[in-house]
Design an enzyme around this catalytic site. Structure first.
Site, PDB file in Angstrom:
ATOM      1  N   GLY A 105      -2.261   1.841  -0.756  1.00  0.00           N
ATOM      2  CA  GLY A 105      -3.106   1.812  -1.623  1.00  0.00           C
ATOM      3  C   GLY A 105      -2.980   0.650  -2.793  1.00  0.00           C
TER       4      GLY A 105
ATOM      5  N   GLN B 140      -4.279  -3.319 -10.688  1.00  0.00           N
ATOM      6  CA  GLN B 140      -2.793  -3.710 -10.191  1.00  0.00           C
ATOM      7  C   GLN B 140      -2.728  -5.248 -10.051  1.00  0.00           C
ATOM      8  OE1 GLN B 140      -2.704  -0.297  -7.205  1.00  0.00           O
ATOM      9  NE2 GLN B 140      -0.482  -0.872  -7.806  1.00  0.00           N
TER      10      GLN B 140
ATOM     11  N   CYS C  75       4.941   3.086  -6.453  1.00  0.00           N
ATOM     12  CA  CYS C  75       3.822   2.248  -6.706  1.00  0.00           C
ATOM     13  C   CYS C  75       4.105   0.830  -6.455  1.00  0.00           C
ATOM     14  CB  CYS C  75       3.573   2.832  -8.116  1.00  0.00           C
ATOM     15  SG  CYS C  75       2.004   1.801  -8.854  1.00  0.00           S
ATOM     16  N   LEU C  76       3.115   0.315  -6.086  1.00  0.00           N
ATOM     17  CA  LEU C  76       3.354  -1.229  -5.930  1.00  0.00           C
ATOM     18  C   LEU C  76       3.795  -1.847  -7.225  1.00  0.00           C
ATOM     19  CD1 LEU C  76       0.769  -2.085  -2.937  1.00  0.00           C
ATOM     20  CD2 LEU C  76       3.326  -1.913  -2.753  1.00  0.00           C
TER      21      LEU C  76
ATOM     22  N   HIS D  97      -3.859   9.121  -7.061  1.00  0.00           N
ATOM     23  CA  HIS D  97      -2.865   7.931  -7.677  1.00  0.00           C
ATOM     24  C   HIS D  97      -3.628   6.685  -8.153  1.00  0.00           C
ATOM     25  CE1 HIS D  97       0.948   5.763  -7.910  1.00  0.00           C
ATOM     26  NE2 HIS D  97      -0.189   4.970  -7.315  1.00  0.00           N
ATOM     27  N   GLU D  98      -4.515   6.269  -7.257  1.00  0.00           N
ATOM     28  CA  GLU D  98      -5.250   5.032  -7.564  1.00  0.00           C
ATOM     29  C   GLU D  98      -6.410   5.272  -8.386  1.00  0.00           C
ATOM     30  OE1 GLU D  98      -4.026   2.270  -6.316  1.00  0.00           O
ATOM     31  OE2 GLU D  98      -2.945   3.359  -4.661  1.00  0.00           O
TER      32      GLU D  98
ATOM     33  N   HIS E 202      -4.875   4.646 -11.681  1.00  0.00           N
ATOM     34  CA  HIS E 202      -4.825   3.293 -12.225  1.00  0.00           C
ATOM     35  C   HIS E 202      -6.168   2.817 -12.907  1.00  0.00           C
ATOM     36  CE1 HIS E 202      -1.079   1.903 -10.665  1.00  0.00           C
ATOM     37  NE2 HIS E 202      -1.209   2.351  -9.588  1.00  0.00           N
TER      38      HIS E 202
END
Length: 167
Positions: free
Chosen positions: A45, A50, A90-91, A132-133, A136
């Site tokens: 994702g 991000q 997480c990226l 999660h996304e 963000h």
């Protein structure tokens, strides 16, 4: 085009994103660039903030083949059911993982790339990824959902990695 993935503690990761109101070629290019970036990372994702984009938009692909991209624009969770604790990464916080408690099942409404509204009911990894996304888009990181002692431990570990040039 590959985009730069912002890393914690970049302040742009803390912005509450603005709704998308134009469904045009520029938006399609953003989604394509985000997809290329996510698959290259590799991740399941990626949210617009991000990559420094102030839009309520994220993408998810949990398929093993990486051929089932889902685009969520202006998403909202309608219902949550149950509770489950599982590991997340997480990226934007590379190399750090922790157990996070989330709803087990979610029902969400969003718009697709053309502005058409859809509803999705998800469980498992898809439910976790949606939550999660969506966090963000509200300036929240998975670190914020950890108990204080664990959050501080992860932050110290990140600091050590930064000082060593590994982050």
């Amino acid at each position: 085009m590959l985009l730069e993935i912002l890393k914690y503690p970049d302040p742009r990761l803390r912005v509450k994103c603005k709704p998308v109101d134009k469904f045009d070629e520029e938006l399609k290019k953003i989604v394509n660039d985000m997809a290329e970036t996510m698959y290259n990372a590799p991740g399941v994702g990626l949210a617009a903030p991000q990559v420094g984009i102030d839009k309520r938009l994220f993408i998810i692909d949990i398929s093993k083949e990486k051929n089932d991209l889902k685009v969520f624009i202006n998403p909202t969770i309608l219902k949550k059911e149950g509770e489950i604790c599982d590991e997340e990464g997480c990226l934007s916080v590379p190399g750090e993982y922790a157990n996070v408690t989330r709803a087990e099942v979610v029902e969400a409404v969003a718009q697709d790339i053309n502005g058409n509204e859809f509803i999705i009911k998800a469980d498992g990894l898809m439910a976790r990824a949606i939550q999660h996304e969506l966090d963000h888009l509200n300036g929240t990181l998975f670190l914020d959902r950890l108990p204080a002692f664990k959050r501080e431990s992860v932050k110290k570990h990140i600091k050590r990695r930064q000082l060593a040039g590994e982050y």
